[in-house]
Design a protein around this motif. Structure first.
Motif, PDB file in Angstrom:
ATOM      1  N   TYR A  28       0.874  -1.247   0.144  1.00 60.10           N
ATOM      2  CA  TYR A  28      -0.016  -0.007  -0.120  1.00 60.10           C
ATOM      3  C   TYR A  28       0.741   1.186   0.013  1.00 60.10           C
ATOM      4  N   ILE A  29       1.865   1.195   0.804  1.00 58.05           N
ATOM      5  CA  ILE A  29       2.697   2.489   0.857  1.00 58.05           C
ATOM      6  C   ILE A  29       3.678   2.434  -0.282  1.00 58.05           C
ATOM      7  N   ARG A  30       3.860   1.572  -1.137  1.00 58.74           N
ATOM      8  CA  ARG A  30       4.614   1.492  -2.342  1.00 58.74           C
ATOM      9  C   ARG A  30       3.786   2.423  -3.484  1.00 58.74           C
ATOM     10  N   GLU A  31       2.364   1.765  -3.373  1.00 55.69           N
ATOM     11  CA  GLU A  31       1.462   2.161  -4.346  1.00 55.69           C
ATOM     12  C   GLU A  31       1.148   3.661  -4.280  1.00 55.69           C
ATOM     13  N   GLU A  32       0.936   4.088  -2.719  1.00 53.42           N
ATOM     14  CA  GLU A  32       0.811   5.429  -2.520  1.00 53.42           C
ATOM     15  C   GLU A  32       1.858   6.480  -3.122  1.00 53.42           C
ATOM     16  N   ARG A  33       3.079   5.994  -2.557  1.00 51.49           N
ATOM     17  CA  ARG A  33       4.142   6.697  -3.025  1.00 51.49           C
ATOM     18  C   ARG A  33       4.319   6.781  -4.629  1.00 51.49           C
ATOM     19  N   ARG A  34       3.962   5.705  -5.394  1.00 57.08           N
ATOM     20  CA  ARG A  34       4.013   5.622  -6.624  1.00 57.08           C
ATOM     21  C   ARG A  34       3.025   6.985  -7.317  1.00 57.08           C
ATOM     22  N   ASP A  35       1.907   6.815  -6.677  1.00 57.71           N
ATOM     23  CA  ASP A  35       0.638   7.844  -7.150  1.00 57.71           C
ATOM     24  C   ASP A  35       1.312   9.143  -6.896  1.00 57.71           C
ATOM     25  N   GLU A  36       1.877   9.222  -5.617  1.00 54.71           N
ATOM     26  CA  GLU A  36       2.351  10.618  -5.404  1.00 54.71           C
ATOM     27  C   GLU A  36       3.466  11.109  -6.242  1.00 54.71           C
ATOM     28  N   ASP A  39       1.870  12.092  -9.573  1.00 53.57           N
ATOM     29  CA  ASP A  39       0.891  13.486  -9.562  1.00 53.57           C
ATOM     30  C   ASP A  39       2.140  14.528  -9.554  1.00 53.57           C
TER      31      ASP A  39
END
Length: 68
Positions: A28-36, A39
């Motif tokens: 989840y953290i990896r995915e959120e970081r990738r999204d950030e 963006d």
């Protein structure tokens, strides 16, 4: 449910369940970081198209830009 409630529930789980939660959290953290990162990339593209980005290879100019 509060954060402390979640912590208490996790403490009561088996080691295998805790390891699964650990793997999920890393994902989840990896995915959120990738999204950030994506963006920020999209924002930088817009700024570049609008001529708002400044570039320099001069270290003194870079320091001045950071301070602005």
């Amino acid at each position: 449910m509060t954060f402390n409630d979640v912590v208490e529930v996790i403490k009561s789980l088996s080691i295998a369940e805790k390891q699964k939660i650990q793997l999920l959290l890393k994902q989840y953290i990896r995915e959120e970081r990738r999204d950030e990162i994506y963006d920020n990339f999209k924002l930088a593209q817009v700024e570049q198209q609008e001529g708002e980005l400044k570039f320099s290879s001069n270290i003194n100019e870079l320091r001045q830009m950071i301070e602005e």
